[in-house]
Structure formats: C-alpha cells, structure tokens
Design a protein around this motif. Structure first.
Motif, PDB file in Angstrom:
ATOM      1  N   UNK A  28      77.366  42.260 -23.431  1.00 34.66           N
ATOM      2  CA  UNK A  28      78.135  43.324 -22.782  1.00 34.66           C
ATOM      3  C   UNK A  28      77.819  44.697 -23.353  1.00 34.66           C
ATOM      4  N   UNK A  29      77.400  44.749 -24.610  1.00 36.78           N
ATOM      5  CA  UNK A  29      77.065  46.027 -25.254  1.00 36.78           C
ATOM      6  C   UNK A  29      75.563  46.162 -25.503  1.00 36.78           C
ATOM      7  N   UNK A  30      74.807  45.172 -25.049  1.00 35.86           N
ATOM      8  CA  UNK A  30      73.352  45.185 -25.233  1.00 35.86           C
ATOM      9  C   UNK A  30      72.985  45.334 -26.705  1.00 35.86           C
ATOM     10  N   UNK A  31      73.708  44.583 -27.542  1.00 38.91           N
ATOM     11  CA  UNK A  31      73.496  44.644 -28.987  1.00 38.91           C
ATOM     12  C   UNK A  31      73.256  43.241 -29.538  1.00 38.91           C
ATOM     13  N   UNK A  32      72.581  43.185 -30.669  1.00 38.83           N
ATOM     14  CA  UNK A  32      72.435  41.953 -31.434  1.00 38.83           C
ATOM     15  C   UNK A  32      72.879  42.218 -32.864  1.00 38.83           C
ATOM     16  N   UNK A  42      77.162  40.394 -48.400  1.00 42.01           N
ATOM     17  CA  UNK A  42      76.500  40.057 -47.147  1.00 42.01           C
ATOM     18  C   UNK A  42      76.242  41.346 -46.383  1.00 42.01           C
ATOM     19  N   UNK A  43      75.036  41.481 -45.852  1.00 40.03           N
ATOM     20  CA  UNK A  43      74.687  42.648 -45.061  1.00 40.03           C
ATOM     21  C   UNK A  43      74.844  42.316 -43.584  1.00 40.03           C
ATOM     22  N   UNK A  44      75.580  43.170 -42.866  1.00 41.03           N
ATOM     23  CA  UNK A  44      75.749  43.034 -41.428  1.00 41.03           C
ATOM     24  C   UNK A  44      75.062  44.207 -40.755  1.00 41.03           C
ATOM     25  N   UNK A  45      74.221  43.925 -39.776  1.00 38.53           N
ATOM     26  CA  UNK A  45      73.486  44.969 -39.085  1.00 38.53           C
ATOM     27  C   UNK A  45      73.616  44.766 -37.586  1.00 38.53           C
ATOM     28  N   UNK A  46      73.656  45.876 -36.860  1.00 34.59           N
ATOM     29  CA  UNK A  46      73.640  45.843 -35.399  1.00 34.59           C
ATOM     30  C   UNK A  46      72.397  46.569 -34.932  1.00 34.59           C
ATOM     31  N   UNK A  47      71.721  46.007 -33.940  1.00 34.92           N
ATOM     32  CA  UNK A  47      70.480  46.610 -33.462  1.00 34.92           C
ATOM     33  C   UNK A  47      70.410  46.544 -31.945  1.00 34.92           C
TER      34      UNK A  47
END
Length: 334
Positions: A28-32, A42-47
């Motif tokens: 829905x947001x075109x994100x992964x 823990x590293x959280x990333x959005x791309x």
C-alpha cells in the motif's frame, strides 16, 4: 536470471547468526522493510523500490536482570490476520513491537530457573500462526502467545514440549481447512523436526528424526517441509507423515537460511559456502510427491552469508546479508 540492484547501506554489519534478515513488504505504501541483528541492537530500514533508504531505526534488547547488555538473537515481522508485530528475541527475553518499532507492546522475560551457569539462555525461532505467535527457546520449549486484535493484552497461552535441544527455527503456513492439516514445523540443534497442527490447543502430528546435524532453517509449503542442515543438504519431507521425498546436496557448507515465495513455490537457500540458490518446488500430478528444479545460483564472494529473504511473494527479488558486510545486497529478476 537475476541482476544485482542498488544495495542498502547498514550502520554496521549483520551479526554471524542464522536467519539474520527479516523482510516485510508494504504494497500500500510501495515500501519494503528490512530488519537485521547486530549485537545488542536490531537495525530497521525502509526502502523504496529503487533502493534509496527512507528511514532507519535502531532497537535495543531490554536489559532485564544482568550486568551486560543482552545480545539479540533474531528479529522477525509476524503478519497476523488483524495486525503486524515486530518480534525481537535475545538472551534475556522476548520483545514485541508495533510493526514500525515505535512502541513496545509486550515483554516476556526468560526464566533461567535451575539452568547451569555455563549454559546459554536465549530465545530463537519466531513465527505466527493464526492469532498466535510462537517463539522457540534454548530449552527446546516453544512458547505460544495469544495475540489480541489490538492493544498489549498478550497472553502466554501454552508451552509446547517436543524438543530436547535448543530450537533453531519455526515455520508456518495458513491451514487449508482440513482437520488433520499440519501447519507448523519446528527444528532444533539435533536436526529433529516436530510438525504441529495449530489451534486453541496445538497438537504434535509427527516427529522427523535428526541425524546428528543441526537444522538451522525450515520452511513449509503446501504440506511439504523444506529443511536446511549443517552439512549443506536440503531435505523435503511430507509434513503429515514425515516421509522423505527429496534430498539435495545443495551447498558445500552449512546452510544458514531458507525462504519461500509461496505464490510460485520457489525455495531460496543460502550457506556458508557464499552461494545462494533458488529452487522451484512442484507436486507431481502422478505420484503426488514433491519435485525440485534448480533455477538460479548467485555467489557473494568472500562473505559469510547469514540471512536471505525474498522481497515479494512471487519470488522476483531477494535480499542477502553477510557477516562483516555493511550493506544489504538486493537482486531482482531480469
């Protein structure tokens, strides 16, 4: 064929842990979203699809009792029917967050009890089944948490006893509506697999004996268990009976991660031999047995691969992490 895409930079390398990558697609947001463990954080990333990182967040393990910061053992997004939770496991306990990591909704401390001082205490292996989240532990027990539709009123509803050694991984798939359908599999350090039917009370359906080699990663697809072992083999079993269908000498060294693209039956395997393979699983119309076809191989030179995941349900792209590699490598089909 797959081609290398723009990689996603990390603040520090992934820890040398099996299954050290979690991926959550948000169409829905075109994100992964990507989650990677390094030490006590823990590293959280959005791309976005083109690979540009849009946001980063670091989560730290809850301290609990002790003088040193606890090490995180795994991070995983659990997609439930009504919400998505991010679960962190560590040497002290289990943390559950809202999907973006902004709010911790639950904390479960591990009870070391009468454990010897020389024995490690930790949780590892995370999966969701229906409105339950299941987490493995060092003792071989699997903790089952009942998750409400919203809010923090999470309850430890059951402890499953099937393993004598530490749980390594848990995999689930949606039940197909049959009363006897096996929809969860757990693996341990001895290679033993336990196949379960989930529900208000989980039921042990069958046990698939190990052969002295750890099973770091498992997957479940259409009633077929895919298990990756420390000797580089991938074995495919019938979940309901434990019958061995296929044995693949897939890698030259220990397998560290498996993943499945459920829409197309593609299996992704990665190992310490620096190779990532893609296999196509299918059911023979005549025998009903699972068949395998090798589709693709990718080498990540001079890297101890420790995590691999498809980035979409159709298996058209995947991501790889490695120890001492400060980036997430991405590949997409041509």
């Amino acid at each position: 064929m797959f081609r290398r895409e723009r990689s996603i930079p990390l603040r520090c390398s992934a820890a040398a842990l099996c299954n050290n990558l979690s991926v959550l697609q948000v169409p829905s947001r075109n994100l992964t979203h990507f989650g990677v463990v390094h030490g006590p954080s823990a590293q959280l990333l959005s791309a976005a699809p083109e690979g540009a990182p849009l946001a980063q967040r670091q989560l730290h393990a809850k301290e609990g009792a002790g003088v040193s910061p606890p090490l995180i053992t795994q991070v995983h997004w659990c997609v439930l029917p009504f919400r998505v939770l991010l679960v962190l496991t560590s040497h002290r306990g289990i943390q559950m967050y809202e999907s973006d990591g902004s709010v911790m909704v639950y904390w479960h401390a591990l009870d070391s009890g009468d454990v010897s001082p020389v024995q490690a205490v930790f949780a590892r292996g995370i999966a969701s089944s229906g409105h339950f989240i299941c987490v493995g532990t060092w003792s071989g027990r699997v903790l089952v948490f009942d998750i409400p539709a919203k809010g923090p009123n999470i309850v430890l509803s059951e402890e499953l006893a099937g393993h004598q050694t530490s749980v390594t991984d848990i995999a689930t798939e949606p039940a197909q509506g049959q009363d006897c359908m096996a929809d969860m599999v757990t693996a341990d350090d001895s290679g033993l697999l336990c196949v379960w039917r989930s529900g208000p009370e989980f039921k042990l359906m069958t046990q698939i004996p190990g052969f002295g080699v750890p099973c770091p990663s498992v997957q479940l697809w259409h009633g077929t268990v895919a298990a990756g072992y420390g000797d580089g083999q991938v074995r495919l079993y019938e979940a309901s009976t434990g019958t061995l269908h296929v044995q693949i000498s897939a890698h030259a060294r220990a397998i560290c991660a498996l993943d499945l693209a459920p829409e197309v039956g593609k299996l992704l395997s990665a190992a310490e031999d620096t190779f990532v393979h893609i296999w196509k699983l299918s059911r023979s119309p005549k025998s009903g047995h699972t068949e395998v076809e090798h589709c693709h191989a990718e080498c990540v030179p001079d890297t101890q691969v420790c995590g691999v995941r498809f980035c979409d349900p159709s298996g058209s792209s995947f991501a790889v992490t490695g120890y001492d590699l400060a980036e997430i490598l991405r590949f997409s089909s041509v």
